[in-house]
Motif scaffolding. Structure first.
Motif, PDB file in Angstrom:
ATOM      1  N   ASP A  81      -9.936  29.376 -14.460  1.00 49.18           N
ATOM      2  CA  ASP A  81     -10.277  29.469 -13.048  1.00 49.18           C
ATOM      3  C   ASP A  81      -9.140  30.187 -12.340  1.00 49.18           C
ATOM      4  OD1 ASP A  81     -10.795  29.093 -10.361  1.00 49.18           O
ATOM      5  OD2 ASP A  81     -11.244  26.955 -10.540  1.00 49.18           O
ATOM      6  N   CYS A  83      -8.476  30.415  -9.357  1.00 48.38           N
ATOM      7  CA  CYS A  83      -7.945  29.646  -8.224  1.00 48.38           C
ATOM      8  C   CYS A  83      -7.110  28.454  -8.682  1.00 48.38           C
ATOM      9  CB  CYS A  83      -9.083  29.157  -7.338  1.00 48.38           C
ATOM     10  SG  CYS A  83     -10.111  30.474  -6.680  1.00 48.38           S
ATOM     11  N   GLN A  84      -7.120  28.179  -9.958  1.00 48.20           N
ATOM     12  CA  GLN A  84      -6.360  27.062 -10.513  1.00 48.20           C
ATOM     13  C   GLN A  84      -5.984  27.421 -11.950  1.00 48.20           C
ATOM     14  OE1 GLN A  84      -8.351  23.307 -10.133  1.00 48.20           O
ATOM     15  NE2 GLN A  84      -6.524  22.107 -10.635  1.00 48.20           N
ATOM     16  N   VAL A 106     -15.462  32.963  -5.055  1.00 46.26           N
ATOM     17  CA  VAL A 106     -14.623  31.866  -5.558  1.00 46.26           C
ATOM     18  C   VAL A 106     -14.950  30.513  -4.932  1.00 46.26           C
ATOM     19  CG1 VAL A 106     -12.741  33.414  -6.191  1.00 46.26           C
ATOM     20  CG2 VAL A 106     -12.734  32.323  -3.939  1.00 46.26           C
ATOM     21  N   GLY A 107     -15.646  30.507  -3.777  1.00 44.30           N
ATOM     22  CA  GLY A 107     -16.105  29.228  -3.254  1.00 44.30           C
ATOM     23  C   GLY A 107     -15.407  28.726  -2.004  1.00 44.30           C
ATOM     24  N   GLU A 110     -10.692  27.724   1.410  1.00 40.24           N
ATOM     25  CA  GLU A 110      -9.560  27.055   0.740  1.00 40.24           C
ATOM     26  C   GLU A 110      -9.361  27.623  -0.659  1.00 40.24           C
ATOM     27  OE1 GLU A 110      -7.468  24.224  -1.785  1.00 40.24           O
ATOM     28  OE2 GLU A 110      -9.605  24.710  -1.943  1.00 40.24           O
ATOM     29  N   ARG A 111     -10.435  27.908  -1.358  1.00 45.97           N
ATOM     30  CA  ARG A 111     -10.328  28.487  -2.697  1.00 45.97           C
ATOM     31  C   ARG A 111      -9.851  29.940  -2.621  1.00 45.97           C
ATOM     32  NH1 ARG A 111     -11.558  26.685  -7.794  1.00 45.97           N
ATOM     33  NH2 ARG A 111     -13.063  28.369  -8.071  1.00 45.97           N
ATOM     34  N   ARG A 112     -10.238  30.665  -1.610  1.00 47.45           N
ATOM     35  CA  ARG A 112      -9.717  32.023  -1.452  1.00 47.45           C
ATOM     36  C   ARG A 112      -8.214  32.008  -1.198  1.00 47.45           C
ATOM     37  NH1 ARG A 112     -14.827  32.769   1.051  1.00 47.45           N
ATOM     38  NH2 ARG A 112     -13.987  32.353   3.136  1.00 47.45           N
ATOM     39  N   ARG A 114      -6.118  29.838  -2.423  1.00 50.72           N
ATOM     40  CA  ARG A 114      -5.508  29.587  -3.730  1.00 50.72           C
ATOM     41  C   ARG A 114      -5.578  30.813  -4.626  1.00 50.72           C
ATOM     42  NH1 ARG A 114      -8.553  24.054  -5.029  1.00 50.72           N
ATOM     43  NH2 ARG A 114      -7.783  24.429  -7.138  1.00 50.72           N
ATOM     44  N   PHE A 115      -6.672  31.549  -4.517  1.00 51.91           N
ATOM     45  CA  PHE A 115      -6.788  32.794  -5.266  1.00 51.91           C
ATOM     46  C   PHE A 115      -5.683  33.768  -4.842  1.00 51.91           C
ATOM     47  CE2 PHE A 115      -8.354  37.085  -5.940  1.00 51.91           C
ATOM     48  CZ  PHE A 115      -9.001  37.032  -7.167  1.00 51.91           C
ATOM     49  N   TRP A 180     -22.483  30.616  -3.042  1.00 45.90           N
ATOM     50  CA  TRP A 180     -21.378  31.112  -3.857  1.00 45.90           C
ATOM     51  C   TRP A 180     -21.136  32.600  -3.647  1.00 45.90           C
ATOM     52  CZ3 TRP A 180     -17.527  28.846  -6.412  1.00 45.90           C
ATOM     53  CH2 TRP A 180     -17.648  27.490  -6.732  1.00 45.90           C
TER      54      TRP A 180
END
Length: 221
Positions: A81, A83-84, A106-107, A110-112, A114-115, A180
């Motif tokens: 992943d 993002c993680q 990516v969802g 918040e996930r962007r 992290r990306f 998504w």
């Protein structure tokens, strides 16, 4: 309609295929030493680089798909992943982070975030492309203005629109697909990549996609 979609976007000879080839040349012009670089491709595929006009010395692809059985000696693939990232990948350093049409999938915000953090952590240089939210044609379904519709209307269109790549069979599946796929605009790209240059890919004078670039030695605006 599948034939029309192939003519528009899905094959290398299509209009979309020619745009992707042009973007690959733009990447090579922007990073003249690309052939000597180690590149991590977040969310991509090895075959993208097999057909690229310039291939990096080493490509590490990280995505959520199962790795292919056979790989060329210049490539490695990990299931992960973006993002993680697993610690064993996050601890590495590369010459360039590359990502093409992934950020919008990516969802959520918040996930962007992290990306983007992963992009900044992995290398000093990056090229992160994503379709522009306000281009009049939604690029995944090739549907005018679809991105502005309510979720219920987008889900209905996803199940019925003839130019869709694959049509979901249930309403829940259609809702998941449209949720998504979240296109972003200039303000969001600037927030995610505050020290990057935001390039604009245009079609008929209209912004079609945005590209966050850092560490470039040359290239067009």
């Amino acid at each position: 309609m599948p034939r029309l979609r192939n003519l528009l976007v899905d094959t290398d000879q299509s209009w979309g295929g020619r745009r992707r080839a042009s973007r690959a040349r733009w990447l090579a012009d922007t990073f003249p030493n690309l052939a000597d670089m180690s590149v991590i491709d977040l969310g991509g595929r090895v075959d993208t680089w097999q057909h690229a006009p310039v291939r990096p010395a080493h490509v590490h692809v990280v995505n959520l798909e199962a790795p292919p059985a056979d790989l060329p000696d210049w490539a490695e693939v990990d299931h992960g992943d973006a993002c993680q990232l697993p610690d064993r990948i996050a601890a590495r350093r590369y010459d360039l982070v590359f990502s093409n049409s992934v950020l919008e999938h990516v969802g959520g915000h918040e996930r962007r975030e992290r990306f983007a953090e992963a992009v900044h952590q992995l290398a000093d240089r990056h090229w992160v492309q994503t379709p522009y939210r306000h281009f009049p044609i939604e690029p995944h379904w090739i549907a005018p203005g679809m991105q502005y519709l309510p979720v219920s209307a987008r889900a209905l269109l996803a199940r019925r629109w003839p130019l869709a790549h694959t049509r979901p069979t249930t309403r829940d599946e259609a809702v998941r697909e449209v949720l998504w796929t979240e296109l972003v605009d200039y303000t969001q790209m600037r927030l995610l990549f505050p020290r990057s240059r935001i390039l604009t890919e245009r079609l008929a004078g209209l912004p079609k996609s945005l590209i966050g670039v850092a560490g470039a030695t040359q290239g067009r605006a």
